[in-house]
Write a protein that holds these residues in place. Structure first.
Motif, PDB file in Angstrom:
ATOM      1  N   MET A   1       0.830  -1.197   0.000  1.00  0.00           N
ATOM      2  CA  MET A   1       0.000   0.000   0.000  1.00  0.00           C
ATOM      3  C   MET A   1       0.872   1.258   0.000  1.00  0.00           C
ATOM      4  SD  MET A   1      -3.187  -0.705  -0.268  1.00  0.00           S
ATOM      5  CE  MET A   1      -3.910   0.838   0.203  1.00  0.00           C
ATOM      6  N   ASP A   2       1.930   1.236   0.786  1.00  0.00           N
ATOM      7  CA  ASP A   2       2.840   2.380   0.827  1.00  0.00           C
ATOM      8  C   ASP A   2       3.494   2.604  -0.537  1.00  0.00           C
ATOM      9  OD1 ASP A   2       2.283   2.858   3.487  1.00  0.00           O
ATOM     10  OD2 ASP A   2       4.094   1.862   4.238  1.00  0.00           O
ATOM     11  N   GLN A   3       3.868   1.512  -1.210  1.00  0.00           N
ATOM     12  CA  GLN A   3       4.461   1.630  -2.540  1.00  0.00           C
ATOM     13  C   GLN A   3       3.459   2.195  -3.533  1.00  0.00           C
ATOM     14  OE1 GLN A   3       5.803  -2.404  -3.105  1.00  0.00           O
ATOM     15  NE2 GLN A   3       7.854  -1.954  -2.341  1.00  0.00           N
ATOM     16  N   ALA A   4       2.218   1.733  -3.464  1.00  0.00           N
ATOM     17  CA  ALA A   4       1.177   2.228  -4.374  1.00  0.00           C
ATOM     18  C   ALA A   4       0.912   3.707  -4.127  1.00  0.00           C
ATOM     19  CB  ALA A   4      -0.105   1.409  -4.196  1.00  0.00           C
ATOM     20  N   LYS A   5       0.861   4.100  -2.864  1.00  0.00           N
ATOM     21  CA  LYS A   5       0.645   5.518  -2.538  1.00  0.00           C
ATOM     22  C   LYS A   5       1.816   6.360  -3.039  1.00  0.00           C
ATOM     23  CE  LYS A   5      -2.149   4.781   1.598  1.00  0.00           C
ATOM     24  NZ  LYS A   5      -2.173   4.847   3.065  1.00  0.00           N
TER      25      LYS A   5
ATOM     26  N   ILE B   1       3.166  10.136  -9.687  1.00  0.00           N
ATOM     27  CA  ILE B   1       2.400  10.424 -10.906  1.00  0.00           C
ATOM     28  C   ILE B   1       1.730  11.782 -10.796  1.00  0.00           C
ATOM     29  CG2 ILE B   1       0.368   9.749 -12.261  1.00  0.00           C
ATOM     30  CD1 ILE B   1       1.188   6.800 -11.634  1.00  0.00           C
ATOM     31  N   MET B   2       1.104  12.059  -9.667  1.00  0.00           N
ATOM     32  CA  MET B   2       0.393  13.320  -9.511  1.00  0.00           C
ATOM     33  C   MET B   2       1.366  14.501  -9.556  1.00  0.00           C
ATOM     34  SD  MET B   2      -2.657  12.427  -9.682  1.00  0.00           S
ATOM     35  CE  MET B   2      -3.385  14.029  -9.463  1.00  0.00           C
ATOM     36  N   ALA B   3       2.568  14.334  -9.021  1.00  0.00           N
ATOM     37  CA  ALA B   3       3.553  15.412  -9.055  1.00  0.00           C
ATOM     38  C   ALA B   3       4.070  15.634 -10.476  1.00  0.00           C
ATOM     39  CB  ALA B   3       4.709  15.093  -8.106  1.00  0.00           C
ATOM     40  N   ALA B   4       4.406  14.557 -11.163  1.00  0.00           N
ATOM     41  CA  ALA B   4       4.982  14.665 -12.508  1.00  0.00           C
ATOM     42  C   ALA B   4       3.949  15.043 -13.557  1.00  0.00           C
ATOM     43  CB  ALA B   4       5.654  13.347 -12.894  1.00  0.00           C
TER      44      ALA B   4
ATOM     45  N   ASP C   1      -0.513  18.070 -16.855  1.00  0.00           N
ATOM     46  CA  ASP C   1      -1.128  17.204 -17.860  1.00  0.00           C
ATOM     47  C   ASP C   1      -2.513  16.749 -17.407  1.00  0.00           C
ATOM     48  OD1 ASP C   1       1.175  16.907 -19.794  1.00  0.00           O
ATOM     49  OD2 ASP C   1       2.118  16.189 -17.956  1.00  0.00           O
ATOM     50  N   LYS C   2      -2.648  16.458 -16.116  1.00  0.00           N
ATOM     51  CA  LYS C   2      -3.948  16.047 -15.582  1.00  0.00           C
ATOM     52  C   LYS C   2      -4.965  17.180 -15.734  1.00  0.00           C
ATOM     53  CE  LYS C   2      -6.764  15.037 -11.705  1.00  0.00           C
ATOM     54  NZ  LYS C   2      -8.002  15.756 -11.936  1.00  0.00           N
ATOM     55  N   ILE C   3      -4.522  18.395 -15.418  1.00  0.00           N
ATOM     56  CA  ILE C   3      -5.412  19.551 -15.552  1.00  0.00           C
ATOM     57  C   ILE C   3      -5.804  19.740 -17.023  1.00  0.00           C
ATOM     58  CG2 ILE C   3      -5.535  22.072 -15.365  1.00  0.00           C
ATOM     59  CD1 ILE C   3      -3.703  21.751 -12.831  1.00  0.00           C
TER      60      ILE C   3
ATOM     61  N   LYS D   1      -4.877   7.635 -14.517  1.00  0.00           N
ATOM     62  CA  LYS D   1      -3.793   6.994 -15.268  1.00  0.00           C
ATOM     63  C   LYS D   1      -4.254   6.595 -16.661  1.00  0.00           C
ATOM     64  CE  LYS D   1      -1.917   3.661 -12.924  1.00  0.00           C
ATOM     65  NZ  LYS D   1      -1.423   2.677 -11.970  1.00  0.00           N
ATOM     66  N   GLU D   2      -5.438   6.038 -16.764  1.00  0.00           N
ATOM     67  CA  GLU D   2      -5.963   5.636 -18.072  1.00  0.00           C
ATOM     68  C   GLU D   2      -6.191   6.848 -18.965  1.00  0.00           C
ATOM     69  OE1 GLU D   2      -6.106   2.564 -19.396  1.00  0.00           O
ATOM     70  OE2 GLU D   2      -5.073   2.081 -17.533  1.00  0.00           O
TER      71      GLU D   2
END
Length: 78
Positions: free
Chosen positions: A26-30, A36-39, A43-45, A58-59
């Motif tokens: 779970m810690d690794q997934a978080k 991803i959210m930082a990098a 792009d997400k916006i 992600k998709e």
């Protein structure tokens, strides 16, 4: 009867020792989600502003891979 219980405890202990550490997973997934959210923040916006669930984000980003920043692509492994 006692031998069967001892054997069961020994086998059960071995099975427990072989189980994956779910808290570590779970810690690794978080950590990966945070990376991803930082990098991929801009792009997400730009591409996925209305998407809120991590796997869906992600998709969405992967569907828009041609327009993503280099850092986002790298973090997503694209």
């Amino acid at each position: 009867m006692k031998m069967a219980m001892v054997a069961l405890l020994l086998v059960g202990g071995t099975a427990m020792a072989q189980m994956p550490d779910t808290s570590k997973m779970m810690d690794q997934a978080k950590g990966k989600a945070t990376d991803i959210m930082a990098a991929c923040k801009e792009d997400k916006i730009k591409f996925c502003d209305k998407v809120t669930e991590m796997n869906a984000i992600k998709e969405c980003l992967k569907k828009n891979k041609d327009g993503l920043s280099a850092g986002c692509k790298s973090t997503l492994g694209l």
